[in-house]
Scaffold this motif. Structure first.
Motif, mmCIF file in Angstrom:
data_model
loop_
_atom_site.group_PDB
_atom_site.id
_atom_site.type_symbol
_atom_site.label_atom_id
_atom_site.label_comp_id
_atom_site.label_asym_id
_atom_site.label_seq_id
_atom_site.Cartn_x
_atom_site.Cartn_y
_atom_site.Cartn_z
ATOM 1 N N UNK A 1 -26.964 -15.539 18.600
ATOM 2 C CA UNK A 1 -27.398 -16.772 19.271
ATOM 3 C C UNK A 1 -27.154 -16.688 20.775
ATOM 4 N N UNK A 2 -25.969 -16.274 21.163
ATOM 5 C CA UNK A 2 -25.647 -16.185 22.594
ATOM 6 C C UNK A 2 -26.560 -15.186 23.301
ATOM 7 N N UNK A 3 -26.755 -14.029 22.697
ATOM 8 C CA UNK A 3 -27.593 -12.998 23.316
ATOM 9 C C UNK A 3 -29.034 -13.485 23.455
ATOM 10 N N UNK A 4 -29.571 -14.068 22.396
ATOM 11 C CA UNK A 4 -30.960 -14.527 22.450
ATOM 12 C C UNK A 4 -31.101 -15.714 23.402
ATOM 13 N N UNK A 5 -30.101 -16.586 23.421
ATOM 14 C CA UNK A 5 -30.158 -17.739 24.326
ATOM 15 C C UNK A 5 -30.184 -17.312 25.786
ATOM 16 N N UNK A 6 -29.493 -16.243 26.132
ATOM 17 C CA UNK A 6 -29.530 -15.741 27.513
ATOM 18 C C UNK A 6 -30.950 -15.306 27.884
ATOM 19 N N UNK A 7 -31.598 -14.595 26.970
ATOM 20 C CA UNK A 7 -32.978 -14.160 27.209
ATOM 21 C C UNK A 7 -33.894 -15.372 27.298
ATOM 22 N N UNK B 1 -33.518 -17.184 30.623
ATOM 23 C CA UNK B 1 -34.206 -16.471 31.704
ATOM 24 C C UNK B 1 -35.713 -16.667 31.596
ATOM 25 N N UNK B 2 -36.225 -16.601 30.380
ATOM 26 C CA UNK B 2 -37.650 -16.814 30.143
ATOM 27 C C UNK B 2 -38.068 -18.206 30.617
ATOM 28 N N UNK B 3 -37.298 -19.218 30.237
ATOM 29 C CA UNK B 3 -37.642 -20.584 30.623
ATOM 30 C C UNK B 3 -37.543 -20.766 32.134
ATOM 31 N N UNK B 4 -36.575 -20.116 32.754
ATOM 32 C CA UNK B 4 -36.450 -20.184 34.199
ATOM 33 C C UNK B 4 -37.691 -19.607 34.875
ATOM 34 N N UNK B 5 -38.134 -18.467 34.406
ATOM 35 C CA UNK B 5 -39.343 -17.833 34.957
ATOM 36 C C UNK B 5 -40.564 -18.682 34.645
ATOM 37 N N UNK B 6 -40.640 -19.152 33.414
ATOM 38 C CA UNK B 6 -41.791 -19.946 32.969
ATOM 39 C C UNK B 6 -41.930 -21.218 33.801
ATOM 40 N N UNK B 7 -40.814 -21.920 33.984
ATOM 41 C CA UNK B 7 -40.855 -23.153 34.769
ATOM 42 C C UNK B 7 -41.177 -22.845 36.218
ATOM 43 N N UNK B 8 -40.611 -21.772 36.739
ATOM 44 C CA UNK B 8 -40.906 -21.360 38.103
ATOM 45 C C UNK B 8 -42.403 -21.089 38.262
ATOM 46 N N UNK B 9 -42.979 -20.393 37.278
ATOM 47 C CA UNK B 9 -44.406 -20.068 37.319
ATOM 48 C C UNK B 9 -45.260 -21.335 37.245
#
Length: 135
Positions: free
Chosen positions: A104-110, A113-121
């Protein structure tokens, strides 16, 4: 299982039966872990894009972990040791989840990051749209 003795650099090293069993189990699990990593890497390569990783990766990884627990730990190691009162659910909740569960922790980190990039985009797309409209 009797104690085993080895000669290492002229010194006799004794290995207890319990440690010998522990080491055999540890080596089995190290091998199984490597196989699980290969299996997930293959799945990951098949996703094709990050959106598919986000939609399928968590459950696929969890499925691979569950398979190792059931097939290798419960049906393999515990049955060999004649331990019959621990099923997959109990093993996961009482042992694995408390000490070794990092998925859970490992996947949540990914995912973060994905959501950060997605929202930025999305914000960048919105800015560009607004800029074109204001020309």
């Amino acid at each position: 299982m009797p104690e085993r003795k080895f000669s290492v650099c002229g010194q006799t090293v004794a290995v207890s039966a319990e440690y010998d069993l522990y080491n055999a189990i540890r080596l089995q699990l190290v091998k199984e872990t490597a196989n699980a990593v290969k299996k997930f890497s293959s799945k990951y390569d098949s996703y094709g894009n990050i959106d598919n990783v986000m939609s399928q990766g968590y459950n696929d990884g969890l499925s691979i972990i569950a398979d190792v627990i059931v097939r290798r730990v419960i049906e393999g190691i515990l049955m060999q040791l004649k331990i019959y009162d621990i099923d997959a659910k109990r093993f996961f909740e009482d042992f694995y989840q408390k000490e070794y569960y990092y998925w859970d922790d490992a996947f949540n980190k990914v995912q973060d990051q994905y959501m950060s990039i997605r929202l930025e985009q999305e914000q960048l797309d919105e800015y560009r749209t607004q800029r074109r409209l204001n020309r």
